[in-house]
Design an enzyme around this catalytic site. Structure first.
Site, PDB file in Angstrom:
ATOM      1  CB  CYS A 110      -0.895  -0.017   1.237  1.00  0.00           C
ATOM      2  SG  CYS A 110      -2.039   1.359   1.315  1.00  0.00           S
ATOM      3  CG  HIS A 153      -5.703  -2.356  -1.852  1.00  0.00           C
ATOM      4  ND1 HIS A 153      -4.652  -3.016  -1.245  1.00  0.00           N
ATOM      5  CD2 HIS A 153      -5.460  -1.027  -1.666  1.00  0.00           C
ATOM      6  CE1 HIS A 153      -3.817  -2.122  -0.715  1.00  0.00           C
ATOM      7  NE2 HIS A 153      -4.281  -0.905  -0.965  1.00  0.00           N
ATOM      8  CD  GLU A 154      -6.912   1.339  -4.476  1.00  0.00           C
ATOM      9  OE1 GLU A 154      -6.927   2.215  -3.585  1.00  0.00           O
ATOM     10  OE2 GLU A 154      -5.885   0.696  -4.771  1.00  0.00           O
ATOM     11  CG  HIS A 157      -7.382   2.565   0.903  1.00  0.00           C
ATOM     12  ND1 HIS A 157      -6.648   2.574   2.067  1.00  0.00           N
ATOM     13  CD2 HIS A 157      -6.531   2.074  -0.051  1.00  0.00           C
ATOM     14  CE1 HIS A 157      -5.420   2.123   1.824  1.00  0.00           C
ATOM     15  NE2 HIS A 157      -5.320   1.803   0.545  1.00  0.00           N
TER      16      HIS A 157
HETATM   17  C1  SB7 Z   1      -1.564  -4.782  -4.326  1.00  0.00           C
HETATM   18  C2  SB7 Z   1      -1.469  -3.418  -4.405  1.00  0.00           C
HETATM   19  C3  SB7 Z   1      -2.606  -2.646  -4.562  1.00  0.00           C
HETATM   20  C4  SB7 Z   1      -3.820  -3.268  -4.630  1.00  0.00           C
HETATM   21  C5  SB7 Z   1      -3.918  -4.623  -4.548  1.00  0.00           C
HETATM   22  C6  SB7 Z   1      -2.792  -5.385  -4.409  1.00  0.00           C
HETATM   23  C7  SB7 Z   1      -2.554  -1.140  -4.658  1.00  0.00           C
HETATM   24  C8  SB7 Z   1      -1.416  -0.500  -3.971  1.00  0.00           C
HETATM   25  C9  SB7 Z   1      -1.520   0.986  -3.990  1.00  0.00           C
HETATM   26  N1  SB7 Z   1      -2.412   1.444  -2.999  1.00  0.00           N
HETATM   27  O1  SB7 Z   1      -1.993   1.688  -1.777  1.00  0.00           O
HETATM   28  C10 SB7 Z   1      -3.689   1.835  -3.322  1.00  0.00           C
HETATM   29  O2  SB7 Z   1      -4.523   1.974  -2.255  1.00  0.00           O
HETATM   30 NI    NI Z   2      -3.611   1.067  -0.485  1.00  0.00          NI
END
Ligand code: SB7
Ligand code: NI
Length: 182
Positions: A110, A153-154, A157
């Site tokens: 992240c 993942h987003e 957040h």
């Molecule tokens: C690995 C990395 C991400 C998503 C899923 C698996 C995004 C990394 C960047 N971020 O921190 C976005 O929130």
């Molecule tokens: Ni992230």
């Protein structure tokens, strides 16, 4: 342009807040923020620009990571079939998902976390997302694989959830329940 200096790091309370829905149609300010989030992702994957500005490469970004507690996310990534997934979304919502679970064998990272956190992060293998794009058009997208993982993942957040909250505490590399590897 957005640089790493604009990205809030773990410990900042905004990363634990539930972000507010964006009022639609989006304001010019909200549209400009979302566009600059996408520009950051594109820049972060351009070796020359990333080197020059010290950007960590990213495939996704959520507005709370800029200290903005609003439901906006950007995704920019190439999938296993060499297809680009480029999404700039307001108020994204998972409207349905598979029972099957998946995870990235490399774990997740992240941009708001300046350390490696080992372990598998269980994610739905397939999702259907509804959102509004920069033109205030409602879009419905079905995703699997890395794009599905990145969107989850987003959206996490936006709900104050960090990827490591989902890692098994006793055994980080325990294969999650319901996994189908594809
Ligand atoms: C690995 C990395 C991400 C998503 C899923 C698996 C995004 C990394 C960047 N971020 O921190 C976005 O929130
Ligand atoms: Ni992230």
């Amino acid at each position: 342009m957005i640089t790493m200096d604009d990205i809030v790091r773990e410990g900042h309370p905004v990363l634990r807040q539930v972000a507010k829905e964006v009022t639609l149609p989006p304001s010019e300010e909200d549209k400009a923020t979302l566009k600059s989030m996408m520009e950051f992702l594109i820049n972060s994957q351009d070796d020359e620009i990333a080197q020059k500005y010290n950007l960590r490469p990213g495939i996704g970004l959520a507005a709370p990571q800029l200290g903005i507690s609003k439901r906006m996310i950007a995704i920019y990534l190439l999938d296993d079939n060499d297809k680009w997934h480029q999404y700039a979304w307001f108020n994204p919502k998972i409207v349905s998902h598979s029972v099957e679970v998946t995870y990235l064998e490399t774990g997740e990272g992240c941009l708001s976390v300046d350390r490696e956190v080992p372990g598998y992060v269980p994610r739905y293998a397939r999702i259907k997302v509804k959102a509004f794009d920069l033109n205030n058009k409602e879009v419905t997208v079905k995703l699997r694989g890395l794009p599905a993982i990145a969107v989850q993942h987003e959206i996490d957040h936006l709900n104050g959830v960090m990827f490591y909250d989902r890692i098994n505490e006793e055994d980080p590399y325990k294969i999650p329940e319901g996994v189908v590897l594809d």
